[in-house]
Write an enzyme that holds these catalytic residues in place. Structure first.
Site, PDB file in Angstrom:
ATOM      1  N   SER A 134       0.679  -1.166   0.115  1.00  0.00           N
ATOM      2  CA  SER A 134      -0.221   0.022   0.038  1.00  0.00           C
ATOM      3  C   SER A 134       1.055   1.358   0.030  1.00  0.00           C
ATOM      4  O   SER A 134       0.476   2.428  -0.418  1.00  0.00           O
ATOM      5  CB  SER A 134      -0.609  -0.220   1.247  1.00  0.00           C
ATOM      6  OG  SER A 134      -1.458  -1.076   1.443  1.00  0.00           O
ATOM      7  N   ILE A 343     -24.555 -21.525   2.194  1.00  0.00           N
ATOM      8  CA  ILE A 343     -25.704 -22.222   1.666  1.00  0.00           C
ATOM      9  C   ILE A 343     -25.328 -23.811   1.256  1.00  0.00           C
ATOM     10  O   ILE A 343     -26.171 -24.595   1.419  1.00  0.00           O
ATOM     11  CB  ILE A 343     -25.996 -21.483   0.430  1.00  0.00           C
ATOM     12  CG1 ILE A 343     -26.843 -20.145   0.829  1.00  0.00           C
ATOM     13  CG2 ILE A 343     -26.986 -22.618  -0.477  1.00  0.00           C
ATOM     14  CD1 ILE A 343     -27.013 -19.111  -0.375  1.00  0.00           C
ATOM     15  N   GLU A 369      -4.571  -4.159  -5.947  1.00  0.00           N
ATOM     16  CA  GLU A 369      -4.754  -2.786  -6.642  1.00  0.00           C
ATOM     17  C   GLU A 369      -5.629  -1.947  -5.732  1.00  0.00           C
ATOM     18  O   GLU A 369      -6.688  -1.357  -5.896  1.00  0.00           O
ATOM     19  CB  GLU A 369      -5.748  -3.389  -7.832  1.00  0.00           C
ATOM     20  CG  GLU A 369      -4.954  -4.102  -8.632  1.00  0.00           C
ATOM     21  CD  GLU A 369      -5.196  -3.772 -10.304  1.00  0.00           C
ATOM     22  OE1 GLU A 369      -5.552  -2.902 -10.641  1.00  0.00           O
ATOM     23  OE2 GLU A 369      -4.934  -4.827 -11.016  1.00  0.00           O
TER      24      GLU A 369
HETATM   25  C1  FAD Z   1      -2.797 -12.586  -5.827  1.00  0.00           C
HETATM   26  C2  FAD Z   1      -2.179 -11.313  -5.801  1.00  0.00           C
HETATM   27  C3  FAD Z   1      -1.688 -10.785  -6.975  1.00  0.00           C
HETATM   28  C4  FAD Z   1      -0.778  -9.683  -6.937  1.00  0.00           C
HETATM   29  N1  FAD Z   1      -0.439  -8.980  -8.287  1.00  0.00           N
HETATM   30  C5  FAD Z   1       0.446  -7.753  -8.243  1.00  0.00           C
HETATM   31  C6  FAD Z   1       0.900  -7.437  -9.340  1.00  0.00           C
HETATM   32  O1  FAD Z   1       0.725  -8.270 -10.438  1.00  0.00           O
HETATM   33  N2  FAD Z   1       1.805  -6.615  -9.268  1.00  0.00           N
HETATM   34  C7  FAD Z   1       2.150  -5.680  -8.031  1.00  0.00           C
HETATM   35  O2  FAD Z   1       2.743  -4.861  -8.155  1.00  0.00           O
HETATM   36  N3  FAD Z   1       1.564  -6.104  -7.108  1.00  0.00           N
HETATM   37  C8  FAD Z   1       0.661  -7.100  -7.038  1.00  0.00           C
HETATM   38  N4  FAD Z   1       0.079  -7.592  -5.690  1.00  0.00           N
HETATM   39  C9  FAD Z   1       0.655  -6.997  -4.483  1.00  0.00           C
HETATM   40  C10 FAD Z   1      -0.714  -6.080  -4.143  1.00  0.00           C
HETATM   41  O3  FAD Z   1      -0.841  -4.991  -4.703  1.00  0.00           O
HETATM   42  C11 FAD Z   1      -0.276  -5.631  -2.585  1.00  0.00           C
HETATM   43  O4  FAD Z   1      -0.506  -7.003  -1.834  1.00  0.00           O
HETATM   44  C12 FAD Z   1      -1.317  -4.523  -1.977  1.00  0.00           C
HETATM   45  O5  FAD Z   1      -0.959  -3.470  -2.610  1.00  0.00           O
HETATM   46  C13 FAD Z   1      -1.329  -4.658  -0.459  1.00  0.00           C
HETATM   47  O6  FAD Z   1       0.178  -4.513  -0.004  1.00  0.00           O
HETATM   48  P1  FAD Z   1       0.521  -5.432   1.050  1.00  0.00           P
HETATM   49  O7  FAD Z   1       0.343  -6.732   0.729  1.00  0.00           O
HETATM   50  O8  FAD Z   1       2.068  -5.201   1.334  1.00  0.00           O
HETATM   51  O9  FAD Z   1      -0.077  -4.998   2.443  1.00  0.00           O
HETATM   52  P2  FAD Z   1       0.242  -3.697   3.526  1.00  0.00           P
HETATM   53  O10 FAD Z   1       0.290  -2.458   2.432  1.00  0.00           O
HETATM   54  O11 FAD Z   1       1.198  -4.147   4.261  1.00  0.00           O
HETATM   55  O12 FAD Z   1      -1.291  -3.656   4.181  1.00  0.00           O
HETATM   56  C14 FAD Z   1      -1.510  -4.643   5.220  1.00  0.00           C
HETATM   57  C15 FAD Z   1      -2.858  -4.140   5.977  1.00  0.00           C
HETATM   58  O13 FAD Z   1      -2.619  -2.850   6.449  1.00  0.00           O
HETATM   59  C16 FAD Z   1      -3.591  -1.905   5.927  1.00  0.00           C
HETATM   60  N5  FAD Z   1      -3.066  -0.574   5.777  1.00  0.00           N
HETATM   61  C17 FAD Z   1      -1.947  -0.187   5.129  1.00  0.00           C
HETATM   62  N6  FAD Z   1      -1.917   1.177   5.106  1.00  0.00           N
HETATM   63  C18 FAD Z   1      -3.084   1.506   5.470  1.00  0.00           C
HETATM   64  C19 FAD Z   1      -3.535   2.761   5.648  1.00  0.00           C
HETATM   65  N7  FAD Z   1      -2.910   3.893   5.408  1.00  0.00           N
HETATM   66  N8  FAD Z   1      -4.851   2.814   6.253  1.00  0.00           N
HETATM   67  C20 FAD Z   1      -5.428   1.932   6.527  1.00  0.00           C
HETATM   68  N9  FAD Z   1      -5.000   0.617   6.550  1.00  0.00           N
HETATM   69  C21 FAD Z   1      -3.728   0.492   5.882  1.00  0.00           C
HETATM   70  C22 FAD Z   1      -4.014  -2.599   4.482  1.00  0.00           C
HETATM   71  O14 FAD Z   1      -5.239  -2.494   4.262  1.00  0.00           O
HETATM   72  C23 FAD Z   1      -3.820  -4.091   5.019  1.00  0.00           C
HETATM   73  O15 FAD Z   1      -5.138  -4.600   5.745  1.00  0.00           O
HETATM   74  C24 FAD Z   1      -0.559  -8.895  -5.760  1.00  0.00           C
HETATM   75  C25 FAD Z   1      -1.163  -9.342  -4.503  1.00  0.00           C
HETATM   76  C26 FAD Z   1      -1.791 -10.637  -4.586  1.00  0.00           C
HETATM   77  C27 FAD Z   1      -2.466 -11.197  -3.213  1.00  0.00           C
END
Ligand code: FAD
Length: 402
Positions: A134, A343, A369
Site C-alpha cells: 500500500s 448455503i 490494486e
Molecule cells: C494474488 C495477488 C496478486 C498480486 N499481483 C500484483 C501485481 O501483479 N503487481 C504488483 O505490483 N502487486 C501485486 N500484488 C500486490 C498487491 O498490490 C499488494 O499486496 C497490495 O498493494 C497490499 O500491499 P501489502 O500486501 O504489502 O499490504 P500492506 O500494505 O502491508 O497492508 C497490510 C494491511 O494494512 C492495511 N493498511 C496499510 N496502510 C493503511 C492505511 N494507510 N490505512 C489503513 N489501513 C492500511 C492494509 O489495508 C492491510 O489490511 C498482488 C497481490 C496478490 C495477493
C-alpha cells in the site's frame, strides 16, 4: 438520457467468451486449481485467438479496437469461471497495455504494445516489493543512469504472471535524493524484458488462492535497460503507476462482479437440489436472504463497473468512480463467496463444489490494486476534500470506433 442496453457487438463478445471459458476452462479448472497448475498452453492461445489480449487496444496498435466496456464484459465472463483468467486481463491489458497506449512513445508502442495486443507477448506490472505494498513510496528498487542506459536493482514480489510474462512495467527510483525524502516525483517507469541480463523470477509457492494462476517474484540484479524503455518522463513513474491502477481496478471490479454471479448461480442451483426439514433449502427464508443479497450485490456491482467503462469510453477521468466500483464489488464478492459456502453447508467446505475455490479466490482482490482499507480512505478523502484528481499529462484515449 443514458441507455443500459449492451450493443449487439457487446452481446456477441459476452456469448463468445462465456462459451469459450465454459468449454475450454471450466471442465479442467477444479483439477488445475488443486494441482496449482497454470494451463499456459491452453489459456494463452485461447485468449489470443479471441482477440482478448488486445481487446480495447486500437487496431492501429495491433488490438481488436473494441471499447472499454468490452474489457469489462470479458473480465466479468472470465472470472465467472475462474479468477486466474481475469487476472491475465488485469495485468496484461489493464495495467500494462493501456498504460503503454496512453504514456508510451511511438517506438515503445511499436516494439511492445503491438506484439502484446496481438497476443504474441505477455506483459505484467511490477510495483509491489517485499517491504512496500500500500505504501508504494517505500519501494527500494533503483534505476541509476549510466550512459544511454539505466541500471536497475531491486526485487518485486506478489507479481501476477511473474514467471510467465515477457515484459514488465517496472517502477523504480531514478532520483535517489527524492527517495530519501519519499518524494514520489523521484520515481520513473520502465519496460523491462525478461530476456534482459540480470533478470530472474520464481513462483510464490505458499499462495492459497487463485491457484490456477501464476504469481511470483522477480529480481533485477544490475539489469541494464535502454533509456528508450523509460515510459513517460523522468519523475513520472508514480503517476504512471497510479494511472495503470485506474485501468487494472476496472477489470478487477468487473471480474468480482462475475464472481458474485458465479456464487449466485451455484447457490440457486444447490438451494433447489438440497433438502432440509422436508423442503428444498431455498424455501427457508434465511437462505433466500443470502441469495437475494447476492442478486443485489451483483446488480449494483455491474452498474458501477459499467459506469466506469462508460466514462472511459467518453474519455473522462474516472479514478474515483473506478475505485468505488473496485471497492464495492470486491467486498461484495467476499460476502457472496462466504454465503455461497454457507448455503452449501459442509459440501461448501469441500472442493467437490466450486464455491470453496470462489471463497479462496475472492480474497485476493480485496487486497490487490488498493486494499479495502485504502479504498475506504480514498472515498472518504474525496468527500472530505482531502483528495482531488488533477489533470494528467497523458490520459486514456477516448474510445473511437474503428
Ligand atoms: C494474488 C495477488 C496478486 C498480486 N499481483 C500484483 C501485481 O501483479 N503487481 C504488483 O505490483 N502487486 C501485486 N500484488 C500486490 C498487491 O498490490 C499488494 O499486496 C497490495 O498493494 C497490499 O500491499 P501489502 O500486501 O504489502 O499490504 P500492506 O500494505 O502491508 O497492508 C497490510 C494491511 O494494512 C492495511 N493498511 C496499510 N496502510 C493503511 C492505511 N494507510 N490505512 C489503513 N489501513 C492500511 C492494509 O489495508 C492491510 O489490511 C498482488 C497481490 C496478490 C495477493
Amino acid at each position: 438520457m443514458i441507455g443500459f442496453d449492451l450493443t449487439d457487438e457487446h452481446r456477441l463478445l459476452e456469448q463468445t467468451v462465456r462459451e469459450w471459458a465454459a468449454r475450454e476452462v471450466a471442465p479442467h479448472i477444479r483439477e488445475h486449481d488443486r494441482q496449482h497448475f497454470f494451463d499456459r498452453e491452453r489459456i494463452l492461445p485461447g485468449l489470443k485467438a479471441l482477440g482478448l489480449l488486445g481487446i480495447c487496444v486500437p487496431q492501429e496498435h495491433g488490438g481488436a479496437g473494441m471499447d472499454y466496456v468490452s474489457l469489462g464484459i470479458a473480465s466479468e465472463e472470465l472470472e465467472y469461471v475462474d479468477t486466474s483468467l481475469r487476472v491475465i486481463m488485469s495485468v496484461h491489458v489493464g495495467l500494462n497495455c493501456l498504460t503503454l497506449l496512453a504514456w508510451g512513445t511511438d517506438d515503445q508502442k511499436k516494439r511492445y504494445l503491438v506484439p502484446q495486443a496481438q497476443g504474441d507477448k505477455l506483459a505484467g506490472y511490477g510495483l509491489t516489493e517485499p517491504g512496500a505494498g500500500s505504501d508504494a513510496r517505500a519501494i527500494q528498487t533503483t534505476a541509476v543512469k549510466k550512459g544511454d542506459r539505466y541500471v536497475l536493482n531491486g526485487e518485486k514480489t506478489w507479481i501476477s504472471l511473474a514467471d510467465v510474462a515477457d515484459n514488465f512495467l517496472v517502477i523504480a527510483w531514478t532520483d535517489l535524493q527524492k527517495k530519501q525524502q519519499r518524494d514520489p516525483s523521484g520515481m520513473s517507469a520502465f519496460v523491462v524484458e525478461r530476456s534482459f541480463k540480470g533478470f530472474s523470477s520464481g513462483p510464490l509457492k505458499e499462495k492459497w488462492g487463485i491457484l490456477a494462476g501464476n504469481t511470483g517474484y522477480f529480481v533485477m540484479d544490475g539489469v541494464e535497460v535502454p533509456e528508450e524503455n523509460m515510459v513517460g518522463r523522468p519523475g513520472e513513474g508514480f503517476k504512471i503507476a497510479m494511472f495503470a491502477l485506474d485501468q487494472g481496478r476496472f477489470t478487477v471490479a468487473a471480474g468480482a462482479t462475475g464472481l458474485i454471479r458465479a456464487c449466485r448461480d451455484a447457490s440457486v442451483r444447490y438451494a433447489k437440489e438440497r433438502q432440509a426439514f422436508g423442503v428444498e433449502i431455498g424455501q427457508h427464508q434465511l437462505v433466500k436472504q443470502m441469495i437475494a443479497q447476492m442478486e443485489s450485490d451483483y446488480q449494483a456491482s455491474r452498474l458501477l463497473w459499467l459506469r466506469s467503462g462508460w466514462l472511459k469510453n467518453e474519455g473522462r477521468r474516472n479514478t474515483k468512480e473506478t475505485g468505488l466500483a473496485k471497492w464495492f464489488s470486491t467486498v461484495a464478492s467476499e460476502r457472496a463467496a462466504g454465503d455461497a459456502v454457507q448455503i452449501h453447508g459442509a459440501n461448501g467446505y469441500s472442493d467437490e463444489y466450486p464455491v470453496g475455490r470462489f471463497f479462496r479466490n475472492c480474497k485476493g482482490a480485496v487486497i490487490y490494486e488498493g486494499t479495502r482499507e485504502i479504498h475506504t480512505v480514498m472515498q472518504a478523502d474525496y468527500l472530505l476534500g482531502y483528495r482531488s484528481d488533477r489533470p494528467s499529462r497523458c490520459e486514456l484515449p477516448r474510445w473511437q470506433p474503428s
